[in-house]
Scaffold this active site. Structure first.
Site, short mmCIF file in Angstrom:
data_model
loop_
_atom_site.label_atom_id
_atom_site.label_comp_id
_atom_site.label_asym_id
_atom_site.label_seq_id
_atom_site.Cartn_x
_atom_site.Cartn_y
_atom_site.Cartn_z
CG HIS A 1 -46.49 7.28 -43.98
ND1 HIS A 1 -46.83 6.45 -45.03
CD2 HIS A 1 -47.55 7.26 -43.14
CE1 HIS A 1 -48.05 5.96 -44.84
NE2 HIS A 1 -48.51 6.44 -43.70
CG PHE A 2 -39.27 6.91 -41.32
CD1 PHE A 2 -40.15 7.65 -40.54
CD2 PHE A 2 -38.32 6.13 -40.67
CE1 PHE A 2 -40.10 7.61 -39.15
CE2 PHE A 2 -38.25 6.09 -39.28
CZ PHE A 2 -39.14 6.84 -38.52
CG ASN B 1 -47.06 5.69 -48.56
OD1 ASN B 1 -46.29 5.40 -47.65
ND2 ASN B 1 -48.00 6.61 -48.42
CG ASP C 1 -51.19 3.17 -44.88
OD1 ASP C 1 -52.33 3.05 -44.42
OD2 ASP C 1 -50.49 4.19 -44.71
CG HIS D 1 -55.53 4.78 -40.63
ND1 HIS D 1 -56.51 4.22 -41.42
CD2 HIS D 1 -54.48 4.99 -41.46
CE1 HIS D 1 -56.08 4.08 -42.65
NE2 HIS D 1 -54.84 4.53 -42.71
CG ASN E 1 -57.71 9.22 -46.25
OD1 ASN E 1 -58.81 8.97 -45.78
ND2 ASN E 1 -57.27 8.71 -47.38
CG ASP F 1 -51.26 7.42 -40.74
OD1 ASP F 1 -50.28 7.26 -41.50
OD2 ASP F 1 -52.41 7.63 -41.16
CG PHE G 1 -55.59 13.28 -46.98
CD1 PHE G 1 -56.67 13.73 -46.23
CD2 PHE G 1 -55.79 12.99 -48.33
CE1 PHE G 1 -57.93 13.87 -46.81
CE2 PHE G 1 -57.04 13.13 -48.92
CZ PHE G 1 -58.11 13.58 -48.17
#
Length: 431
Positions: free
Chosen positions: A63-64, A95, A153, A233, A279, A306, A324
Site C-alpha cells: 500500500h503506497f 485503496n 483489498d 494474506h 487484518n 502487505d 490496521f
C-alpha cells in the site's frame, strides 16, 4: 554504453532450482552474459564475493497510499523503502483516495513511479467501483491502462453474486482476482484474533471462521468460473487446508502469506502495541505452524508484505481505535531468512522462488528470473549479515513495525533495477 560486472557471487536460479558460482555482465540495463571469469571491458565492477545474486525481489501486495494519503506514504517514499528492502518491483493495492478504479488513477500511479525512478511499480485496480462491492469496474480499460490484477483489498466483496460476475469478467479480460477473504458480519468490531488471548486482554475478537468462510466461497466461485484466484494474506490453518484441497482438485488458486503472519502470534498483542494490529489478525501457534508447513509443501506460493504504513498520530492511540496495518518492506527479507531459511523450513532457492518467479507468474510479469536478454533486476543478499531492526532508519514514512529491536539475519546489500544500482549498503564498486 553503460557496463556493470557483478563479480564473484553465487547466482540463485529459482526456476532451475539451483545456486552456482558465476559472474553477471550488465550492458545498458540488460543481462548480456552469465558465467565464470567474465571481464567488464571498460565498465564498472561490483565485488559480490560471498554474496547471493538473486533475481530482483517482487512484492505483490503493498500500500503506497498515493493518491490521497500522502502523510502515510508516497510512491516515492514507498519506492525508497522497497529498494532498501531488496525489492525491484511491487504491486500496489487500489485503496487510495480516489480509489484506483479508473484509467486516470492507474495512469497517475505509473507516472509518479516513473518520476521516482527507483523500482517498478505495478498498479492493481479495484474490482468494484469505489471498492464498495456493488458495481464492477471497467476491467478491460483498466488492463489497457496498466493494471496487472483486480482486487478490493481492505474491503471484502460481501456479495457472492457480485464476486461471481467479477470473476467471469476478469477471466474474460485475462486478469487474476486477488481476494481479501473476510466475512464482514463475523469480523465486525473485532481488533485481534478471537481466542484465549482476546479474552485475557479484554479485546473484541475476529474468529478464524471469518476468513475461512470467504476462502471457501471464493474457491468455489473460482472453480465455477475458471477465473484464476489469488488469496491474499492467508492467516489460519483452516484456510491452508481449504487451499490445499482446492489445488489438489485443480482449481486455479494461488495464495500468499506475510512475514508477520508466519512469525508472530496473538501473544504479541499482550502489551497493546498497535503495530501488532493487522487484518487479518495475528493468529495462534498452531496457525503459524500450519503456514510454515504450507510454505514448505508449496500450498502457499508467495511471500508478500502487505506493507501498510500509517502516521505516528494514527497509531499512537488506544488499541481499539488504531487503524490496521504495519510496514513490511524493509524487514521482509530478514524475517524470511531468519524465520524460514536458517531453521530449514525453506531452502534459499525455495524462499527466493516465493519472492520472485511465483509472484511474477501470478501477475503475468516477465520479471523474477536471471537470464541473458532480461532486464537486469537483481537483488544482492548477504546471508550472514545481521542487524537489529531500528525503525528510525527506515526509508518508509511509516514506523509502525512490531519488529523493532529484533535481530535479523540475511539482508539485502544492493538492489539493481534495469542495471542501475538504486540501493547499495556497502559493496565496493570499482569504476
Amino acid at each position: 554504453m553503460h557496463k556493470l560486472l557483478l563479480k564473484g557471487g553465487r547466482v540463485v536460479d529459482p526456476q532451475a532450482g539451483e545456486i552456482f558460482a558465476a559472474d553477471i555482465l550488465i550492458v545498458d540495463g540488460r543481462i548480456t552474459a552469465i558465467g565464470p571469469g567474465l571481464e567488464p571491458g571498460e565498465g564498472a565492477v561490483m565485488d559480490v564475493a560471498g554474496k547471493l545474486v538473486a533475481p530482483g525481489l517482487i512484492d505483490m501486495h503493498v500500500h503506497f497510499r498515493e493518491p490521497g494519503f500522502e502523510a502515510k506514504e508516497t510512491i516515492a517514499s514507498g519506492s525508497r523503502a522497497a529498494a532498501r528492502g531488496g525489492f525491484t518491483a511491487v504491486a500496489c493495492m487500489p485503496n487510495t483516495n480516489p480509489v484506483a478504479d479508473n484509467r486516470a488513477v492507474i495512469t497517475y500511479i505509473k507516472t509518479r513511479a516513473e518520476e521516482a525512478g527507483l523500482v517498478k511499480v505495478y498498479p492493481i485496480a479495484a474490482l468494484t467501483r469505489g471498492s464498495r462491492g456493488e458495481e464492477l469496474t471497467e476491467m478491460a480499460d483498466l488492463k489497457e491502462a496498466g493494471a496487472v490484477a483486480l482486487s478490493d483489498d481492505g474491503h471484502p466483496v460481501a456479495s457472492a453474486a457480485v464476486m461471481r460476475r467479477a470473476m467471469q469478467y476478469a477471466r474474460m479480460v485475462g486478469l487474476p482476482v486477488i481476494s481479501h477473504c473476510e466475512e464482514p458480519t463475523l469480523s465486525a468490531g473485532g481488533v485481534m484474533h478471537e481466542g484465549y488471548m482476546s479474552t485475557v486482554l479484554g479485546l473484541p475478537g475476529i474468529p478464524a471462521a471469518a476468513e475461512e468462510i470467504m476462502v471457501a466461497r471464493d474457491i468455489i466461485l473460482s472453480e465455477y468460473t475458471g477465473c484464476p484466484l489469488h488469496i491474499a494474506h492467508v492467516s489460519t490453518s483452516g484456510s491452508v487446508r481449504l487451499i490445499r484441497e482446492a489445488k489438489a482438485r485443480g482449481v486455479p488458486v494461488t495464495a500468499e502469506v506475510t512475514p508477520h503472519h508466519f512469525t508472530l502470534t496473538d501473544r504479541a498483542v499482550a502489551d497493546y502495541n498497535t503495530s501488532t494490529k493487522v487484518n487479518p489478525p495475528l493468529r495462534t501457534e498452531e496457525d503459524v505452524a500450519a503456514l510454515k508447513e504450507a510454505l514448505a509443501d508449496g500450498t502457499i506460493d508467495v511471500i508478500a508484505t502487505d506493507h501498510a504504513p500509517h502516521t505516528l498520530e494514527e497509531k499512537d492511540v488506544e488499541y481499539q481505535l488504531a487503524p490496521f496495518g504495519l510496514v513490511g518492506l524493509e524487514t521482509a527479507l530478514g524475517l524470511v531468512w531468519t524465520e524460514l531459511v536458517v531453521p530449514g523450513v525453506l531452502s534459499p532457492v525455495e524462499a527466493i522462488r516465493k519472492l520472485t518467479v511465483n509472484p511474477a507468474r501470478i501477475l503475468g510479469l516477465q520479471e523474477g528470473v536471471l537470464k541473458v536478454g532480461a532486464d537486469a533486476d537483481i537483488t544482492i543478499i548477504d546471508p550472514e549479515l545481521m542487524e537489529v531492526v531500528d525503525p528510525a532508519t527506515f526509508a518508509s514514512k511509516g514506523r509502525n513495525t512490531p519488529f523493532s529491536g529484533r535481530r535479523l539475519q540475511g539482508l539485502p546489500v544492493a538492489t539493481i533495477v534495469k542495471g542501475r544500482v538504486v540501493y547499495n549498503r556497502d559493496l565496493a564498486v570499482i569504476a
